[in-house]
Motif scaffolding. Sequence first.
Motif, short mmCIF file in Angstrom:
data_model
loop_
_atom_site.label_atom_id
_atom_site.label_comp_id
_atom_site.label_asym_id
_atom_site.label_seq_id
_atom_site.Cartn_x
_atom_site.Cartn_y
_atom_site.Cartn_z
N ARG A 505 0.83 -1.21 0.00
CA ARG A 505 0.00 0.00 0.00
C ARG A 505 0.86 1.26 0.00
NH1 ARG A 505 -5.26 -0.67 3.83
NH2 ARG A 505 -5.20 1.59 3.49
N THR A 506 0.49 2.21 -0.85
CA THR A 506 1.26 3.45 -0.96
C THR A 506 0.80 4.50 0.06
OG1 THR A 506 -0.28 4.26 -2.66
CG2 THR A 506 1.68 3.10 -3.41
N ASP A 507 -0.26 4.19 0.81
CA ASP A 507 -0.74 5.13 1.82
C ASP A 507 -0.35 4.70 3.23
OD1 ASP A 507 -2.35 2.90 1.95
OD2 ASP A 507 -4.24 3.99 2.13
N PHE A 508 0.79 4.00 3.35
CA PHE A 508 1.22 3.46 4.63
C PHE A 508 1.34 4.54 5.70
CE2 PHE A 508 4.44 2.37 7.75
CZ PHE A 508 4.03 1.12 8.19
N GLU A 509 1.96 5.65 5.35
CA GLU A 509 2.17 6.70 6.36
C GLU A 509 0.86 7.33 6.79
OE1 GLU A 509 5.42 9.16 6.82
OE2 GLU A 509 6.54 8.36 5.12
N TRP A 510 -0.09 7.47 5.87
CA TRP A 510 -1.41 7.97 6.24
C TRP A 510 -2.05 7.04 7.27
CZ3 TRP A 510 -6.05 5.40 5.73
CH2 TRP A 510 -7.21 6.15 5.97
N LEU A 511 -1.98 5.74 6.99
CA LEU A 511 -2.56 4.75 7.89
C LEU A 511 -1.85 4.75 9.23
CD1 LEU A 511 -4.58 2.43 8.25
CD2 LEU A 511 -2.87 0.89 7.25
N LEU A 512 -0.53 4.89 9.20
CA LEU A 512 0.26 4.90 10.43
C LEU A 512 -0.12 6.08 11.32
CD1 LEU A 512 2.57 3.78 12.15
CD2 LEU A 512 4.17 5.09 10.71
N GLU A 513 -0.19 7.27 10.76
CA GLU A 513 -0.56 8.45 11.53
C GLU A 513 -1.96 8.32 12.12
OE1 GLU A 513 1.10 10.93 12.54
OE2 GLU A 513 2.96 10.70 11.39
N ARG A 514 -2.84 7.78 11.32
CA ARG A 514 -4.22 7.61 11.78
C ARG A 514 -4.30 6.64 12.95
NH1 ARG A 514 -9.59 7.39 8.42
NH2 ARG A 514 -10.98 6.35 9.89
N LEU A 515 -3.56 5.53 12.84
CA LEU A 515 -3.58 4.53 13.91
C LEU A 515 -2.95 5.06 15.19
CD1 LEU A 515 -2.79 1.17 12.06
CD2 LEU A 515 -4.91 1.81 13.21
N VAL A 516 -1.86 5.77 15.07
CA VAL A 516 -1.21 6.33 16.26
C VAL A 516 -2.19 7.27 16.99
CG1 VAL A 516 0.60 7.87 17.09
CG2 VAL A 516 1.16 6.09 15.42
N GLY A 517 -2.89 8.12 16.23
CA GLY A 517 -3.85 9.03 16.85
C GLY A 517 -5.00 8.29 17.51
N GLU A 518 -5.55 7.28 16.82
CA GLU A 518 -6.69 6.53 17.35
C GLU A 518 -6.32 5.74 18.60
OE1 GLU A 518 -8.19 4.08 14.26
OE2 GLU A 518 -9.25 5.71 13.22
N ARG A 519 -5.18 5.02 18.52
CA ARG A 519 -4.80 4.15 19.64
C ARG A 519 -4.37 4.98 20.85
NH1 ARG A 519 -7.51 0.00 18.03
NH2 ARG A 519 -6.50 -1.25 19.67
N LEU A 549 0.35 -4.22 12.62
CA LEU A 549 0.65 -2.80 12.81
C LEU A 549 -0.10 -2.24 14.02
CD1 LEU A 549 1.94 -0.13 11.89
CD2 LEU A 549 0.03 0.15 10.28
N VAL A 550 -1.38 -2.61 14.18
CA VAL A 550 -2.16 -2.14 15.33
C VAL A 550 -1.51 -2.60 16.63
CG1 VAL A 550 -4.36 -2.39 16.55
CG2 VAL A 550 -4.34 -1.98 14.08
N ASN A 551 -1.10 -3.87 16.68
CA ASN A 551 -0.45 -4.38 17.89
C ASN A 551 0.84 -3.64 18.19
OD1 ASN A 551 -2.49 -6.27 18.23
ND2 ASN A 551 -1.37 -7.92 17.19
N ALA A 552 1.61 -3.35 17.12
CA ALA A 552 2.87 -2.63 17.31
C ALA A 552 2.63 -1.22 17.84
CB ALA A 552 3.64 -2.58 16.00
N VAL A 553 1.61 -0.54 17.31
CA VAL A 553 1.30 0.81 17.76
C VAL A 553 0.79 0.80 19.19
CG1 VAL A 553 -0.24 2.78 17.38
CG2 VAL A 553 0.90 1.71 15.44
N ASP A 554 -0.06 -0.18 19.54
CA ASP A 554 -0.57 -0.28 20.91
C ASP A 554 0.58 -0.44 21.91
OD1 ASP A 554 -3.21 0.03 20.34
OD2 ASP A 554 -3.68 -2.10 20.28
N LEU A 555 1.54 -1.30 21.56
CA LEU A 555 2.69 -1.50 22.45
C LEU A 555 3.50 -0.22 22.58
CD1 LEU A 555 4.52 -3.45 24.10
CD2 LEU A 555 5.72 -3.94 21.95
N ALA A 556 3.74 0.43 21.46
CA ALA A 556 4.56 1.65 21.47
C ALA A 556 3.89 2.76 22.27
CB ALA A 556 4.80 2.12 20.03
N VAL A 557 2.57 2.91 22.13
CA VAL A 557 1.85 3.93 22.89
C VAL A 557 1.94 3.64 24.39
CG1 VAL A 557 -0.46 4.86 23.38
CG2 VAL A 557 0.28 4.56 21.01
N ALA A 558 1.86 2.36 24.77
CA ALA A 558 1.91 2.00 26.18
C ALA A 558 3.30 2.21 26.78
CB ALA A 558 1.49 0.54 26.35
#
Length: 640
Positions: A505-519, A549-558
């Motif tokens: 997917r070419t929108d990886f960074e868009w998805l990453l930013e969105r997930l970081v904000g949501e989580r 990716l969601v699991n990785a972001v959840d861990l990083a946020v914690a």
Amino acid sequence: MAGEREHIREIEQVLSGARSARDDIVVQSWLRCIDTHRLDPARPTEAYIVPDTQLREHREQSERLIAIARSGLETLFKQVAGQNYVLLLADAKGVTVDFLGDPLFMDQLRKAGLYLGSEWSESRTGTCGVGSCIVTGEAMTIHQTDHFDTTHTPLSCTAAPIFDTKGELTAVLDISLLRSPQPKVSQNLALHLVTASARRIELANLMAQMHSEWVLRFSRSPEFLDVDPEAAIALDASGRILGTTRGAALLLAQAGGIDWRLSPSPIGQPISRFLDMDVDDLPNLTRGRPTEERLVFGRNGSALFAHAIEPQPTSGRRAPVEVLPGPIAELSGGDPAMTAVQMRAAKLARTAIPILIHGETGSGKEVLARAIHDSSGRAGPFVAINCAAIPEHLIESELFGHAAGAFTGATAKGRKGLIESADGGTLFLDEIGDMPYALQSRLLRVIAERELVPVGGIAPRPVDIKIISASHHDLRQLVAEGRFREDLFYRLNAAPLTLPPLRERTDFEWLLERLVGERARLAGRPAKLSAAARLALIRHDWPGNIRELVNAVDLAVALCEDETIQPSDLPDFGASRAAPPAPSASLVALRAPSLEEERGALLAVLAATGWNISEAARRLGVDRTTVHRRMKRLRLEAPN
């Protein structure tokens, strides 16, 4: 058998030079089948469906056209509703990349080759609507025994070519009947409808590709100029022709007094070569003047009504997403493959057509299914069932419910099953490939009859449900292995959707930013990515896709301190999977939101590899089709 022998004898007589009552276009195709393709009319060949992996490649290469043509296909399908037609959109190689047909006849349609993935090239199938249209570039009806191969003589197929803006044949639109007792002339209306639909698809394609240029649309009648023009061209600021529809190329040749069969392409030539006008006349042809006053004259003295459309300013927002239902529009940030999926999903959301979602584990199949339900307007609930998670001895009663006292341990009043719980809403069958074989016939009845019988029950209960299923398995392979019912597969696969893996997917960074904000909001604490952490996440190839990716972001946020996620807060990717060679910095830039940065990065990689697409794909960690797709989107062409 007598009919087959008579058909073969007629072909042999044509081959020997005998006169034939058939249309000349049919006779010439029969001769090609013998002389060029080396086909034998005495050896019939069944319809061929390409493997799923090959079909995905064809659909990826045609994704833009599929999205543009879908509305035209649905409009045409409504025009012939109730007449048992099936619509096929085939690419330039004859492979069906989109289709519309009655779900009740899917088994028959697939056997006849009127199905997604069927190949109708003339070299494989002989004389047929799609294949012969590709060879000649002309619209035609191939009716019953016009077909070369006796396997296809029950069919009546009417096809029209679709040309791209450069004048190259890019697809064929076909409308077919499994059988037609009527004479060939009965398909004249079908020929008119399919030709008009192909023309409108060409117009829509030119408008979509050339929206930032002047577009000039033509009609011989002022009444239809603004609502249903016959042809269109695109012009640059100097008045040179950038693109045309097929009809426009023919009109220009006629207006210029040129034999269109001998005429060179009008691309790159000034409009004044064909019409008595230049670029300064375009503002006088806009909607500001009455239609009947917008006249242009050809060099041969002919007159046409014309409508000029000014260049549209480039916008950072993508027009397709603006018209999508909210839940579906939020699924991507501009990835072309996802956009094609979103456009198709939006069209299917309010229909009763079963949808089958393909995709790797964790790629977001349930999220897509829920978005389709939320966009469907159905008042009932969304009920998700993971067919791989329910123990086999419980799955029947869980799905279908049970009558009172149906078995030891059954409740005294009986119990409603998950399928019935979805009444009025959507039933999502995740990992459908893991459903026990014995239960598949019962599910088939639910889909076909819209009713179910609880375990231990007698009377059927009606259910109104939209069926969406998903699998990461190749269901065709499971069918071949005898592990999945073929008839159920065709019922479920009426409208397939394929989700791209996260790594493509070419929108990886868009998805990453969105997930970081949501989580971060869910965790109740602010968080943002450091540049080093962002780079580490981009470099990972994500075998577990969005779920990983969601699991990785959840861990990083914690774990993060001072609200900033550092590489040390991320999972140890190497501990669970051997990491591939790190992508170059160019791949990081390729996923940047700026088109200029993406174009520059891809250009750098292509230049470094001497424009070797395979080597560039290897360095970027993607497949060749992804590189070709990006080159097309970014308008990069290899130097001569």
